[in-house]
Enzyme design. Structure first.
Site, PDB file in Angstrom:
ATOM      1  N   ASP A  24       0.524  -1.371   0.129  1.00 47.25           N
ATOM      2  CA  ASP A  24      -0.091  -0.019   0.459  1.00 47.25           C
ATOM      3  C   ASP A  24       0.853   1.129  -0.006  1.00 47.25           C
ATOM      4  O   ASP A  24       0.261   2.439   0.178  1.00 47.25           O
ATOM      5  CB  ASP A  24      -0.820  -0.236   1.136  1.00 47.25           C
ATOM      6  CG  ASP A  24      -0.610   0.034   2.392  1.00 47.25           C
ATOM      7  OD1 ASP A  24       0.925   0.539   2.686  1.00 47.25           O
ATOM      8  OD2 ASP A  24      -0.997   0.263   3.717  1.00 47.25           O
ATOM      9  N   ASP A 132      -0.575 -10.110   7.764  1.00 41.99           N
ATOM     10  CA  ASP A 132      -0.415  -9.253   6.192  1.00 41.99           C
ATOM     11  C   ASP A 132       0.729  -9.457   5.432  1.00 41.99           C
ATOM     12  O   ASP A 132       1.288  -8.472   6.199  1.00 41.99           O
ATOM     13  CB  ASP A 132      -1.028  -8.531   6.362  1.00 41.99           C
ATOM     14  CG  ASP A 132      -2.122  -8.379   4.940  1.00 41.99           C
ATOM     15  OD1 ASP A 132      -2.484  -9.465   4.076  1.00 41.99           O
ATOM     16  OD2 ASP A 132      -2.761  -7.658   4.517  1.00 41.99           O
TER      17      ASP A 132
END
EC number: 3.2.1.4
Length: 181
Positions: A24, A132
């Site tokens: 991200d 993650d």
């Protein structure tokens, strides 16, 4: 396809974790980027770093500077995976990831990152811990890891960094904002 079993899920006597990967470009919930703005440090994009599910990131539900920021976790593949959510990875591959972010219990993470608000909770797939894994430079998928099921244990970051420089060192984490709080 899952090799971990029981409640909590274990494999060969070790605690199990589910994994996914993401990218991200943000500094994350441990502040691993310049103080001004939201960009991440280059090492945070290309190293073995992870976003932990809320109960592990911080048991008090903090969304910034959780109690496990900067901690390193050695993940070892079981050879299993969640059907329909990943693929097989050979058993016994170990890599160490530093916690630099939070995997929040919000869309689209609810199935993976919602372990509830008390210890002993688990996600939709039965795991107490979900990580993650940052894949900003294909460091995870480049190893052939497709959301493998793993066992996990807390390890010393510097020892692991000396073995594989893709694991951040304690001095690298020292650049993060949360290292100084």
């Amino acid at each position: 396809n899952q090799k971990c079993s029981g409640n909590p899920r274990r494999y060969n006597g070790k605690s199990c974790a589910s994994t996914t990967n993401y990218h991200d470009s943000h500094k994350g919930a441990c502040g691993c980027g310049p103080a001004s703005g939201d960009a991440q440090f280059g090492w945070n994009a290309g190293s073995f770093v992870a976003a932990a599910s809320q109960m592990y990131f911080d048991s008090g539900n903090k969304g910034w500077c959780g109690q496990h920021c900067g901690q390193c976790i050695k993940l070892t593949t079981t050879g299993g995976y969640v059907p329909g959510q990943g693929g097989p990875v050979r058993e016994g591959l170990s890599k160490t990831f530093m916690i630099t972010n939070l995997c929040p219990n919000i869309y689209p993470n609810q199935d993976w990152c919602n372990q509830g608000s008390q210890y002993g909770g688990h996600n939709k797939y039965g795991y107490e811990l979900h990580l993650d894994l940052e894949n900003g430079r294909s460091q995870v998928t480049g190893m052939g890891w497709n959301n493998p099921e793993t066992t996990w244990e807390v390890v010393n970051c510097d020892s692991e960094h000396n073995h594989d420089h893709r694991t951040p060192s304690n001095s690298m984490y020292g650049q993060c904002q949360c290292a100084h709080q």
